[in-house]
Design a protein around this motif. Structure first.
Motif, PDB file in Angstrom:
ATOM      1  N   PRO A 124       0.840  -1.200   0.000  1.00  0.00           N
ATOM      2  CA  PRO A 124       0.000   0.000   0.000  1.00  0.00           C
ATOM      3  C   PRO A 124       0.873   1.247   0.000  1.00  0.00           C
ATOM      4  O   PRO A 124       1.908   1.290   0.670  1.00  0.00           O
ATOM      5  N   PRO A 125       0.489   2.271  -0.759  1.00  0.00           N
ATOM      6  CA  PRO A 125       1.338   3.472  -0.872  1.00  0.00           C
ATOM      7  C   PRO A 125       1.754   4.064   0.466  1.00  0.00           C
ATOM      8  O   PRO A 125       2.889   4.503   0.630  1.00  0.00           O
ATOM      9  N   LYS A 126       0.840   4.055   1.457  1.00  0.00           N
ATOM     10  CA  LYS A 126       1.172   4.649   2.750  1.00  0.00           C
ATOM     11  C   LYS A 126       2.262   3.872   3.473  1.00  0.00           C
ATOM     12  O   LYS A 126       2.967   4.431   4.323  1.00  0.00           O
ATOM     13  N   LYS A 127       2.393   2.581   3.159  1.00  0.00           N
ATOM     14  CA  LYS A 127       3.414   1.789   3.848  1.00  0.00           C
ATOM     15  C   LYS A 127       4.829   2.160   3.420  1.00  0.00           C
ATOM     16  O   LYS A 127       5.793   1.842   4.115  1.00  0.00           O
ATOM     17  N   TYR A 128       4.948   2.826   2.280  1.00  0.00           N
ATOM     18  CA  TYR A 128       6.270   3.304   1.879  1.00  0.00           C
ATOM     19  C   TYR A 128       6.801   4.329   2.880  1.00  0.00           C
ATOM     20  O   TYR A 128       8.009   4.462   3.058  1.00  0.00           O
ATOM     21  N   ILE A 129       5.874   5.041   3.515  1.00  0.00           N
ATOM     22  CA  ILE A 129       6.295   6.012   4.543  1.00  0.00           C
ATOM     23  C   ILE A 129       7.000   5.288   5.680  1.00  0.00           C
ATOM     24  O   ILE A 129       8.099   5.658   6.108  1.00  0.00           O
ATOM     25  N   ASN A 288       3.471   0.943   9.896  1.00  0.00           N
ATOM     26  CA  ASN A 288       2.929   0.052   8.875  1.00  0.00           C
ATOM     27  C   ASN A 288       1.990  -1.004   9.449  1.00  0.00           C
ATOM     28  O   ASN A 288       1.032  -1.408   8.802  1.00  0.00           O
ATOM     29  N   VAL A 292      -1.629   1.787   9.139  1.00  0.00           N
ATOM     30  CA  VAL A 292      -2.007   1.665   7.732  1.00  0.00           C
ATOM     31  C   VAL A 292      -2.996   0.520   7.586  1.00  0.00           C
ATOM     32  O   VAL A 292      -2.746  -0.589   8.073  1.00  0.00           O
TER      33      VAL A 292
END
Length: 294
Positions: A124-129, A288, A292
């Motif tokens: 998921p894109p937010k997990k890249y954070i 994460n 998320v």
């Protein structure tokens, strides 16, 4: 004792055990090579898991394993304990404990990448954070600790610590895929049965010198309190608890408690970049895992 209370007690025993092992690794490595330490530790863990099967009266389940399952555990034992711990122990042999331990602890971030590549589970894109936060912590520890503390940080030691995180993520992914097909106690016993057999065969070619009592005792401690006892108690905690998230969160205390033992017993001066880097690694993992949506 209520189930919820006993679950927390069991989890705390596991966490406290894991908190001491980074220090135990360094002590054992003053008396043993990394191969010798693993040989003693693996034998100790195998005995513990054999006693566990006896207590649980599960030996019949071993005899009921299929040939395919025996083959699966023959491969799994090569990954853990053999490959993973040989790499991890060598990393500890080359690096300060305050560097090797946090880098190895970043394995959940590696797991995300492996699941995306091989299990087709997109990140998921937010997990890249969270990933970048944790990786920033790894970089800070790798680069900043040597500069701030004036320590010798060999690059190949850092690569081995990173490789250990990769190997553990691979083991977790493979083991988790088949966990519903085999009892957990049986899986641990079989993995260490094959792993110990490989190490005993390797000892013939490598040659070992187990002639110091402190070395043998420290290796046995590693086998008991890194590979054996904490896995049993953590499994009990997860079985008893009605709040698995709480039990998992207690595990995040382990690396910080570990720094306390490293400083008090080994006498390593913990530099500020280690604290900040470890905090970033844990923050990224928790972001994460809990913030998320899956």
């Amino acid at each position: 004792m209520k189930n919820s209370t006993s679950a927390v007690v069991y989890a705390c025993i596991a966490v406290l055990s894991w908190s001491t092992v980074a220090t135990a690794f360094k002590i054992a490595l003053t008396h043993l090579t990394h191969f010798e330490m693993l040989l003693i530790a693996s034998c100790t863990s195998l005995i513990i898991f054999a006693l566990l099967l006896t207590f649980q009266k599960k030996w019949k389940l071993v005899s009921e394993l299929s040939g395919r399952q025996w083959g699966y555990f023959a491969l799994l034992g090569l990954l853990n304990p053999v490959a993973y711990y040989l790499v991890l122990f060598k990393a500890y042999d080359l690096l300060p404990a305050q560097v090797a331990q946090p880098i190895n602890y970043a394995w959940p971030i590696v797991l995300l990448i492996l699941l995306a590549l091989f299990a087709h589970q997109p990140i998921p894109p937010k997990k890249y954070i969270g990933m970048f936060i944790s990786l920033g912590g790894v970089v800070l520890i790798s680069v900043g600790t040597g500069q701030s503390g004036g320590m010798d940080i060999p690059v190949h030691g850092l690569l081995l610590a990173a490789l250990s995180a990769l190997l553990w993520a691979m083991y977790w992914m493979i083991n988790n895929k088949f966990k519903d097909k085999t009892d957990g106690s049986i899986a641990l016993f079989m993995s260490f049965l094959f792993g110990t057999a490989y190490l005993l065969i390797g000892a013939v070619g490598v040659g070992v010198h187990l002639d110091t009592l402190p070395g043998i005792l420290s290796g046995m401690y590693v086998g008991g309190f890194e590979m054996g006892i904490p896995f049993i108690f953590f499994s009990l905690a997860m079985r008893k608890t009605s709040n698995p998230a709480l039990v998992n969160q207690l595990c995040y205390l382990s690396p910080f408690l570990s720094l306390f033992f490293i400083a008090m017993i080994l006498g390593e001066q913990i530099v500020f970049t280690t604290y900040i880097g470890l905090a970033l690694i844990v923050m990224g993992i928790m972001f994460n895992q809990y913030l998320v949506k899956k």
